[in-house]
Design an enzyme around this catalytic site. Structure first.
Site, PDB file in Angstrom:
ATOM      1  N   GLY A 171       0.822  -1.207   0.000  1.00 16.11           N
ATOM      2  CA  GLY A 171       0.000   0.000   0.000  1.00 16.11           C
ATOM      3  C   GLY A 171       0.859   1.262   0.000  1.00 16.11           C
ATOM      4  O   GLY A 171       0.511   2.266  -0.626  1.00 16.11           O
ATOM      5  N   THR A 172       1.961   1.211   0.700  1.00 18.78           N
ATOM      6  CA  THR A 172       2.861   2.367   0.760  1.00 18.78           C
ATOM      7  C   THR A 172       3.348   2.741  -0.634  1.00 18.78           C
ATOM      8  O   THR A 172       3.365   3.916  -1.022  1.00 18.78           O
ATOM      9  CB  THR A 172       4.062   2.040   1.686  1.00 18.78           C
ATOM     10  N   ASN A 193      -7.169   4.399   9.428  1.00 26.16           N
ATOM     11  CA  ASN A 193      -6.665   3.172  10.037  1.00 26.16           C
ATOM     12  C   ASN A 193      -6.649   3.211  11.561  1.00 26.16           C
ATOM     13  O   ASN A 193      -6.531   2.182  12.202  1.00 26.16           O
ATOM     14  CB  ASN A 193      -5.248   2.872   9.524  1.00 26.16           C
ATOM     15  N   GLN A 231      -7.514   0.375   4.085  1.00 22.79           N
ATOM     16  CA  GLN A 231      -8.344  -0.153   5.174  1.00 22.79           C
ATOM     17  C   GLN A 231      -9.801  -0.331   4.755  1.00 22.79           C
ATOM     18  O   GLN A 231     -10.610  -0.829   5.535  1.00 22.79           O
ATOM     19  CB  GLN A 231      -8.285   0.787   6.385  1.00 22.79           C
ATOM     20  N   SER A 258      -3.871  -2.776  -0.463  1.00 19.85           N
ATOM     21  CA  SER A 258      -2.782  -3.594   0.073  1.00 19.85           C
ATOM     22  C   SER A 258      -3.311  -4.987   0.379  1.00 19.85           C
ATOM     23  O   SER A 258      -4.419  -5.121   0.906  1.00 19.85           O
ATOM     24  CB  SER A 258      -2.246  -2.950   1.355  1.00 19.85           C
ATOM     25  N   GLY A 259      -2.510  -6.007   0.065  1.00 20.61           N
ATOM     26  CA  GLY A 259      -2.973  -7.387   0.241  1.00 20.61           C
ATOM     27  C   GLY A 259      -3.027  -7.860   1.683  1.00 20.61           C
ATOM     28  O   GLY A 259      -3.935  -8.593   2.069  1.00 20.61           O
ATOM     29  N   HIS A 260      -2.045  -7.416   2.489  1.00 20.42           N
ATOM     30  CA  HIS A 260      -1.918  -8.067   3.805  1.00 20.42           C
ATOM     31  C   HIS A 260      -2.966  -7.641   4.821  1.00 20.42           C
ATOM     32  O   HIS A 260      -2.966  -8.131   5.952  1.00 20.42           O
ATOM     33  CB  HIS A 260      -0.491  -7.910   4.360  1.00 20.42           C
ATOM     34  N   THR A 292       9.834  -8.178 -12.883  1.00 25.96           N
ATOM     35  CA  THR A 292       9.103  -9.433 -13.067  1.00 25.96           C
ATOM     36  C   THR A 292       8.027  -9.553 -11.993  1.00 25.96           C
ATOM     37  O   THR A 292       8.283  -9.342 -10.805  1.00 25.96           O
ATOM     38  CB  THR A 292      10.079 -10.625 -13.010  1.00 25.96           C
ATOM     39  N   CYS A 297       1.136   5.512  19.670  1.00 28.84           N
ATOM     40  CA  CYS A 297       2.347   6.032  20.284  1.00 28.84           C
ATOM     41  C   CYS A 297       3.527   5.630  19.410  1.00 28.84           C
ATOM     42  O   CYS A 297       4.191   4.642  19.669  1.00 28.84           O
ATOM     43  CB  CYS A 297       2.490   5.454  21.685  1.00 28.84           C
TER      44      CYS A 297
END
Ligand code: PLP
Length: 377
Positions: A69-70, A149, A179, A199-201, A238, A323
């Site tokens: 995602g970044t 998030n 998110q 993002s996949g994770h 690739t 934090c």
């Protein structure tokens, strides 16, 4: 272990791991190779792209796989600034974006852009009217996340898209939907954003795979990575075929009984909220409507201590964003929480498989913490 930190990352689903294992062992040809082993990898890649694109509501050729995602956020912001370099050097974003967006904007600021960061209200919300008030002739980009998030607040991206159209603005609209994807229903073809990061994770796919939707208003896109011309010449390298296959499989799994999964998470969030608020000293932070993220504060009890204490009992929740490297999260700072409330912020985040028993265990552990530890002075 009781895992209640699904906004940070999610476990890889068994079916996803099986799919990836199969690709790694039996289908790891190079999709660019001309022989049948390569063609088979290309066919699989095309099918995976089509599956993710269908879930997002876009054409397969509008979806570009990235590493996370970044990367998608960085690319989106760079490409919008580049395409609209003749429009101007003003960017509108919110003060509560993920650091992938905020830092990309900061980089552009160092290159001479002016960045307007819209402040949230005390509940964590940002309105389309704030965008309307900040919009200028030279606004090149508006970047507003779909779901925050840390608070779970859902931002009015479709309303902002309509506003930009009404005003005849040339600004491109980017949304970080990391998110939001498959947690809050939306479709790329109706949302109105020009660029959408995924993002996949966050969806039971592995880490190391993301995607960027690039809509039809983005012409002459500057390639992110120059090289062999993969991803329609825009992001060479690739393709990570196993990760991509895992992403597509995870998306398919999420879509099974999709409505029921969303309803389950929403009900669970309410269940958790009712019980957590019954603990002396617990308050809700924000009024986020996303079904999988709940922010609370055990006022005055430093969240790092709570997370460590609960972690020792096998319960995983987050204060990490609250934090960050000893500093108050930029999100809670922007919401202007008082010191003791901010110090105690905790984020609980759910998955379709989270159970009421897990919530009960969290509530008991938090209550015990409250009864046996000392608050800050
Ligand atoms: N955007 C948001 C809203 C996120 O929550 C995250 C991850 O926490 C990211 C972007 C970054 O995604 P990734 O971890 O895939 O780089």
């Amino acid at each position: 272990m009781i895992y209640l930190d699904h906004a940070a990352t999610t476990p890889v689903a068994r079916e996803v791991a099986d799919t990836m294992y199969d690709v790694l062992l039996n289908g790891s040809g190079n999709p660019s190779a001309q022989y049948p082993y390569g063609a088979a990898a290309k066919k699989r890649l095309d099918a995976d792209r089509a599956a993710v694109a269908a879930a997002l509501g876009c054409k397969p050729e509008e979806l570009f796989f990235t590493s996370c995602g970044t990367e998608s956020d960085n690319w989106a912001i760079r490409l919008a600034a580049h395409q609209n370099r003749h429009v101007g050097r003003h960017i509108i974003t919110t003060a509560v974006e993920h650091s992938a967006v905020l830092e990309s904007c900061r980089q552009l600021e160092q290159e001479g852009y002016t960045v307007t960061r819209l402040a949230p209200d005390r509940n964590g919300n940002v309105t389309a009217q704030q965008v309307a008030d900040a919009l200028r002739e030279d606004t090149a980009l508006v970047s507003m996340m779909l779901v925050n998030n840390e608070t779970g607040c859902v931002f009015p991206v479709a309303e902002v898209a309509a506003l930009l159209r009404e005003r005849g603005s040339k600004a491109l609209l980017h949304t970080d939907a990391v998110q939001a994807f498959l947690k809050v229903p939306f479709r790329a073809d109706t949302l109105g954003a020009d660029l959408i990061s995924l993002s996949g994770h966050k969806l039971n796919a592995p880490k190391g795979v993301g995607a960027l939707y690039i809509g039809p208003c983005c012409r002459a896109v500057r390639p992110l990575l120059a090289g062999g011309g993969q991803e329609r010449g825009l992001r060479s390298g690739t393709e990570a075929t196993a990760q991509i296959a895992g992403f597509a499989r995870a998306v398919e799994l999420r879509l099974e009984d999709y409505e029921a999964k969303l309803a389950h998470m929403a009900a669970l969030k309410q269940y958790a909220l009712d019980r957590l608020l019954a603990i002396d000293g617990v308050v809700r932070i924000g009024d986020g409507a996303a079904p999988h993220i709940l922010a609370i504060s055990l006022v005055g009890y430093p969240s790092a201590n709570v997370v460590t204490d609960l972690g020792g009992q096998g319960i995983c929740i987050s204060a990490g964003s609250a934090c960050h490297r000893g500093k108050l999260s930029h999100v809670y700072a922007a919401m202007q929480l008082d010191k003791k409330t901010a110090a105690g912020v905790l984020r609980v985040s759910f998955a379709p498989e989270t159970t009421r028993e897990e919530i009960d265990a969290l509530v008991s552990a938090l209550r015990r913490h409250r009864e046996t530890r000392f608050p800050m002075l």
